[in-house]
Write a protein that holds these residues in place. Structure first.
Motif, short mmCIF file in Angstrom:
data_model
loop_
_atom_site.label_atom_id
_atom_site.label_comp_id
_atom_site.label_asym_id
_atom_site.label_seq_id
_atom_site.Cartn_x
_atom_site.Cartn_y
_atom_site.Cartn_z
N UNK A 1 0.88 -1.19 0.00
CA UNK A 1 0.00 0.00 0.00
C UNK A 1 0.91 1.22 0.00
N UNK A 2 1.38 1.61 -1.18
CA UNK A 2 2.45 2.58 -1.26
C UNK A 2 1.94 3.92 -1.80
N UNK A 3 2.50 5.01 -1.27
CA UNK A 3 2.26 6.33 -1.84
C UNK A 3 1.42 7.28 -1.02
N UNK A 4 1.14 6.95 0.25
CA UNK A 4 0.34 7.86 1.06
C UNK A 4 1.00 9.24 1.18
N UNK A 5 2.31 9.23 1.46
CA UNK A 5 3.01 10.50 1.64
C UNK A 5 3.08 11.30 0.36
N UNK A 6 3.36 10.64 -0.76
CA UNK A 6 3.43 11.34 -2.05
C UNK A 6 2.07 11.87 -2.48
N UNK A 7 1.04 11.10 -2.18
CA UNK A 7 -0.33 11.56 -2.47
C UNK A 7 -0.62 12.86 -1.73
N UNK A 8 -0.24 12.91 -0.45
CA UNK A 8 -0.48 14.12 0.34
C UNK A 8 0.38 15.28 -0.13
N UNK A 9 1.64 15.01 -0.41
CA UNK A 9 2.56 16.07 -0.84
C UNK A 9 2.10 16.70 -2.15
N UNK A 10 1.58 15.89 -3.06
CA UNK A 10 1.11 16.42 -4.35
C UNK A 10 -0.06 17.37 -4.17
N UNK A 11 -0.76 17.27 -3.03
CA UNK A 11 -1.92 18.12 -2.75
C UNK A 11 -1.61 19.20 -1.72
N UNK A 12 -0.33 19.30 -1.34
CA UNK A 12 0.06 20.30 -0.36
C UNK A 12 -0.48 20.01 1.03
N UNK A 13 -0.67 18.73 1.35
CA UNK A 13 -1.27 18.33 2.63
C UNK A 13 -0.24 17.62 3.50
#
Length: 223
Positions: A1-13
């Motif tokens: 289950x990869x990419x939680x941090x990158x998902x948030x960073x792409x949205x400025x969260x």
């Protein structure tokens, strides 16, 4: 289950928002698995290497895990889902371990789906621990070295009693196993998705399983 941090960073969260959204994706993955008739679903929740992350992030992840265990177990139980955890529990807090044990006990008799969550898990460590336990069995006279074959060795793994995975899905565009079920995935089919885990949905589960069914699994044999 990869990419939680990158998902948030792409949205400025904050990363914590990504982890929370990832928890929602877990619910969708479970529903998708059930709708496809899957009987075993194993999720890599927290690796042994993840302990190297900043303490604040680890605390947030453990807090989210405790929230999930308190909030979701009753629904899992009502839906006939058995939950279990594999990994090194000695590094988890006693409150987390108590919640895990309570969830496992409550759902132990359920048959619709076995949901396994890998926490503080590393496959190399699991294999080493299995070898140690096999050696201890030999020392106690319960086994001889000649009796240790693949079938007997598997009984010492965390996943004893579970079938090997047919399909491994990894999100976020990463194309490696990352110390996950190395022994068990010997003949698994891999599906790699570009999307981050928080965007994973039931249709992604169905599509991955459909791709799996389109493959010719020869297990080393000729066509």
């Amino acid at each position: 289950m990869d990419g939680n941090g990158r998902w948030a960073r792409a949205r400025g969260l904050p990363r914590t928002v990504g982890h929370n959204s990832g928890a929602e994706a877990v619910r969708r993955a479970v529903k998708g698995a059930i709708s496809c008739g899957v009987e075993y679903l194993t999720l890599f929740g927290f690796s042994s290497e993840n302990w190297k992350r900043p303490l604040a992030e680890i605390d947030d992840l453990m807090g989210l895990l405790k929230l999930y265990l308190r909030r979701e177990i009753e629904e899992l139980h009502q839906n006939g889902i058995r939950m279990q955890v594999i990994g090194d529990r000695s590094r988890l807090g006693p409150d987390v371990v108590a919640l895990i044990e309570a969830a496992e006990t409550k759902t132990a008799a359920n048959k619709k789906l076995t949901l396994t969550i890998a926490l503080s898990y590393g496959s190399r460590a699991e294999i080493v621990e299995a070898a140690r336990r096999a050696a201890e069995a030999v020392a106690r006279g319960e086994l001889t070295p000649d009796q240790i074959d693949e079938t007997r060795f598997e009984r010492f793994l965390f996943t004893a009693g579970m079938p090997d995975p047919d399909l491994l899905i990894r999100t976020s565009g990463e194309k490696r196993i990352s110390n996950f079920l190395l022994w068990q995935c010997a003949y698994a089919e891999f599906v790699f998705l570009e999307k981050h885990w928080p965007d994973f949905g039931q249709e992604d589960m169905k599509a991955a399983i459909a791709e799996f069914h389109g493959r010719n699994r020869r297990y080393g044999a000729t066509e």
